[in-house]
Design a protein around this motif. Structure first.
Motif, PDB file in Angstrom:
ATOM      1  N   UNK A 287       0.827  -1.165  -0.091  1.00 20.28           N
ATOM      2  CA  UNK A 287       0.207  -0.054  -0.148  1.00 20.28           C
ATOM      3  C   UNK A 287       0.744   1.354   0.013  1.00 20.28           C
ATOM      4  N   UNK A 288       2.220   0.970   0.548  1.00 15.35           N
ATOM      5  CA  UNK A 288       3.229   2.343   0.539  1.00 15.35           C
ATOM      6  C   UNK A 288       4.138   2.504  -0.636  1.00 15.35           C
ATOM      7  N   UNK A 289       4.558   1.207  -1.017  1.00 13.37           N
ATOM      8  CA  UNK A 289       5.306   1.349  -2.199  1.00 13.37           C
ATOM      9  C   UNK A 289       5.277   0.566  -3.380  1.00 13.37           C
ATOM     10  N   UNK A 290       5.520   0.358  -4.388  1.00 14.15           N
ATOM     11  CA  UNK A 290       5.511  -0.442  -5.425  1.00 14.15           C
ATOM     12  C   UNK A 290       6.749  -1.404  -5.222  1.00 14.15           C
ATOM     13  N   UNK A 291       6.251  -2.844  -5.142  1.00 11.10           N
ATOM     14  CA  UNK A 291       7.175  -4.060  -4.819  1.00 11.10           C
ATOM     15  C   UNK A 291       7.390  -4.942  -6.095  1.00 11.10           C
ATOM     16  N   UNK A 292       8.460  -5.533  -5.818  1.00  8.44           N
ATOM     17  CA  UNK A 292       8.887  -6.977  -6.922  1.00  8.44           C
ATOM     18  C   UNK A 292       8.755  -8.157  -5.791  1.00  8.44           C
ATOM     19  N   UNK A 293       8.515  -9.331  -6.458  1.00  4.74           N
ATOM     20  CA  UNK A 293       8.770 -10.407  -5.645  1.00  4.74           C
ATOM     21  C   UNK A 293       9.731 -11.271  -6.421  1.00  4.74           C
ATOM     22  N   UNK A 294      10.443 -12.053  -5.627  1.00  7.46           N
ATOM     23  CA  UNK A 294      11.562 -12.786  -5.965  1.00  7.46           C
ATOM     24  C   UNK A 294      11.658 -13.963  -5.461  1.00  7.46           C
ATOM     25  N   UNK A 295      12.240 -15.050  -6.105  1.00 16.48           N
ATOM     26  CA  UNK A 295      12.641 -16.111  -5.292  1.00 16.48           C
ATOM     27  C   UNK A 295      13.754 -16.058  -4.474  1.00 16.48           C
ATOM     28  N   UNK A 296      13.774 -16.766  -3.312  1.00 17.54           N
ATOM     29  CA  UNK A 296      14.817 -16.745  -2.409  1.00 17.54           C
ATOM     30  C   UNK A 296      15.774 -17.397  -2.866  1.00 17.54           C
ATOM     31  N   UNK A 297      17.043 -16.892  -2.756  1.00 18.26           N
ATOM     32  CA  UNK A 297      18.437 -17.496  -3.346  1.00 18.26           C
ATOM     33  C   UNK A 297      18.953 -18.246  -2.034  1.00 18.26           C
ATOM     34  N   UNK A 298      19.358 -19.419  -2.356  1.00 18.15           N
ATOM     35  CA  UNK A 298      20.051 -20.172  -1.348  1.00 18.15           C
ATOM     36  C   UNK A 298      21.296 -19.793  -1.296  1.00 18.15           C
ATOM     37  N   UNK A 299      21.770 -18.535  -0.622  1.00 22.53           N
ATOM     38  CA  UNK A 299      22.956 -18.090  -0.586  1.00 22.53           C
ATOM     39  C   UNK A 299      24.031 -18.816   0.378  1.00 22.53           C
ATOM     40  N   UNK A 300      25.231 -18.902  -0.052  1.00 18.76           N
ATOM     41  CA  UNK A 300      26.454 -19.640   0.858  1.00 18.76           C
ATOM     42  C   UNK A 300      26.230 -19.180   2.330  1.00 18.76           C
ATOM     43  N   UNK A 301      26.972 -19.525   3.088  1.00 16.51           N
ATOM     44  CA  UNK A 301      26.982 -19.088   4.388  1.00 16.51           C
ATOM     45  C   UNK A 301      27.891 -19.203   5.190  1.00 16.51           C
ATOM     46  N   UNK A 302      28.422 -18.459   6.050  1.00 15.41           N
ATOM     47  CA  UNK A 302      29.544 -18.519   7.128  1.00 15.41           C
ATOM     48  C   UNK A 302      28.880 -18.642   8.513  1.00 15.41           C
ATOM     49  N   UNK A 303      29.062 -19.775   9.323  1.00 19.98           N
ATOM     50  CA  UNK A 303      28.454 -19.901  10.718  1.00 19.98           C
ATOM     51  C   UNK A 303      26.950 -19.669  10.530  1.00 19.98           C
ATOM     52  N   UNK A 304      26.150 -20.201   9.279  1.00 18.07           N
ATOM     53  CA  UNK A 304      24.930 -20.207   9.158  1.00 18.07           C
ATOM     54  C   UNK A 304      24.304 -18.823   8.889  1.00 18.07           C
ATOM     55  N   UNK A 305      25.130 -17.806   8.679  1.00 15.69           N
ATOM     56  CA  UNK A 305      24.795 -16.594   8.417  1.00 15.69           C
ATOM     57  C   UNK A 305      24.985 -16.176   6.703  1.00 15.69           C
TER      58      UNK A 305
END
Length: 437
Positions: A287-305
């Motif tokens: 309602x406040x801004x125009x948005x895009x929707x995107x698939x969540x990328x399975x990014x590499x992690x360091x200590x689960x971050x």
């Protein structure tokens, strides 16, 4: 004189085109007089700000007036009460437009309501219809679109040509179109997406075949695309078309018990079902801004971050070159790296991550090739740029994804690395950029 990019100015430009005027929904500046006039002539009207999203509907029912917005739903006994409610409770910007809803609610299940996105690679090239995004589900919507596709394409390209003449720096336009089985085709709204829009940037990349496979699946965020993406990916991200520093980015996850998790910043909470989840997203974000929707990328992690890589590319001696890379490690509890807890060189990050088996030299060469190619595409869309900061996602398998590019990247993070050679190389290249004609 420079044309205004507001809704009313766009309407007036399009209305001056004879082949478009019969398909436009008449639009006026909101005032007490224009409100009363619309209420007298139409059973349903909508009020929108001159700039940006947000809409308030007014329905005439049994000689009463029902006002529906994201903030409220009330019934007023007369038009004077409608006006007082609007100016005191709904209107918070300086200018608004008012227009009728050109569709018969009795036949609403047969309406086809969608956003058509047209794009050109540069001001010198032709417009093309790239994406059609359904706004609301309808029984016959997709069939209607296929049947009238050529008519809709022709109208959309004519809209783009007309607006593109007045806004030469805009290469992406979204057109809201409704086809009503009784009323016909209507152009309800037009939205300009400049080069800084994430939606426009996405189209720059996907219209280049070699880059297309490095870009996550993305669409305008509507009720239909929201449900479709969650059904397909289970985990998605929504982003404001215009935004920076990660503000307004939200992750939504579909759970096994059919509930949904909302993750914003470090805050997480659950909602019971899809309808409730979409309503929350619409009320608090769309309602406040125009948005895009995107698939969540399975990014590499360091200590689960999660981690991603900021890549600086600069135009030196008429050639785009990669001049620096830094890896950002998301803070604990965050799903994006804008709130970084650590900054590392690419080599150190790979050694400490769950992709330590990846060949660093091959990975770096591929990143450089992708980013310099993407820079060339962005330059076509916005001439004159000489530095771009790309956020590059890397999965634990070594797959590379273009998250986004920034025309004014923050270089201070490179100074924070213990090894200052990368930062100094960027600065040296930046001095050379100023002499590049």
């Amino acid at each position: 004189m420079k044309a205004s990019s507001g809704r009313l100015s766009q309407y007036l430009l399009l209305n001056s085109e004879e082949n478009l005027s019969n398909y436009l929904v008449e639009t006026e500046l909101f005032s007490e007089a224009s409100l009363y006039d619309c209420l007298k002539k139409y059973k349903t009207i909508v009020i929108k700000p001159v700039f940006g999203p947000g809409e308030t509907y007014i329905y005439t029912e049994n000689n009463m007036f029902r006002i529906v917005s994201m903030m409220d739903s009330i019934t007023c006994p007369d038009k004077e009460a409608v006006y007082q409610h609007l100016v005191h409770k709904e209107i918070n910007q300086k200018y608004y437009v008012i227009k009728p809803i050109k569709m018969n609610r009795r036949y609403s299940q047969n309406n086809c309501h969608f956003f058509v996105t047209v794009h050109r690679k540069s001001t010198l090239l032709d417009w093309h219809l790239i994406v059609t995004t359904e706004k609301n589900n309808s029984i016959r919507g997709r069939g209607i679109y296929r049947y009238f596709r050529q008519k809709i394409v022709n109208l959309s390209l004519l809209v783009a040509k007309k607006l593109g003449e007045s806004f030469p720096t805009c290469n992406t336009i979204v057109i809201e179109i409704v086809y009503d089985m009784k009323e016909g085709i209507w152009i309800h709204d037009t939205m300009l997406h400049l080069s800084s829009s994430k939606w426009s940037q996405h189209l720059v990349f996907i219209t280049n075949r070699p880059l297309e496979s490095y870009v996550p699946h993305t669409d305008l965020c509507t009720k239909v695309s929201f449900k479709s993406f969650l059904s397909r990916y289970n985990e998605v991200i929504i982003k404001p078309c215009y935004g920076q520093e990660g503000l307004g980015i939200v992750q939504i996850t579909s759970n096994y018990d059919h509930s949904y998790e909302i993750h914003s910043g470090i805050r997480k909470f659950r909602l019971a079902n899809l309808e409730e989840t979409y309503h929350f997203i619409k009320e608090n974000y769309l309602y406040k801004k125009d948005y895009v929707i995107q698939e969540r990328l399975p990014l590499a992690t360091i200590n689960d971050c999660p981690i991603d890589c900021r890549v600086i590319v600069q135009k030196i001696d008429s050639t785009w070159r990669s001049t620096g890379k830094i890896v950002k490690v998301a803070g604990e509890g965050f799903f994006i790296t804008n709130a970084a807890q650590d900054l590392l060189s690419l080599e150190t990050a790979i050694q400490n991550s769950n992709m330590s088996h990846i060949n660093i030299n091959l990975l770096e060469d591929e990143i450089d090739e992708i980013c310099t190619s993407a820079a060339k595409q962005m330059e076509e869309n916005r001439s004159g740029i000489k530095i771009i900061g790309f956020d590059i996602g890397i999965t634990d398998l070594g797959d590379i994804w273009i998250i986004e590019g920034n025309h004014t990247p923050d270089l201070s993070m490179f100074y924070m690395l213990e090894d200052k050679s990368i930062y100094m190389n960027i600065l040296k290249s930046k001095r050379n950029m100023t002499t590049d004609s």
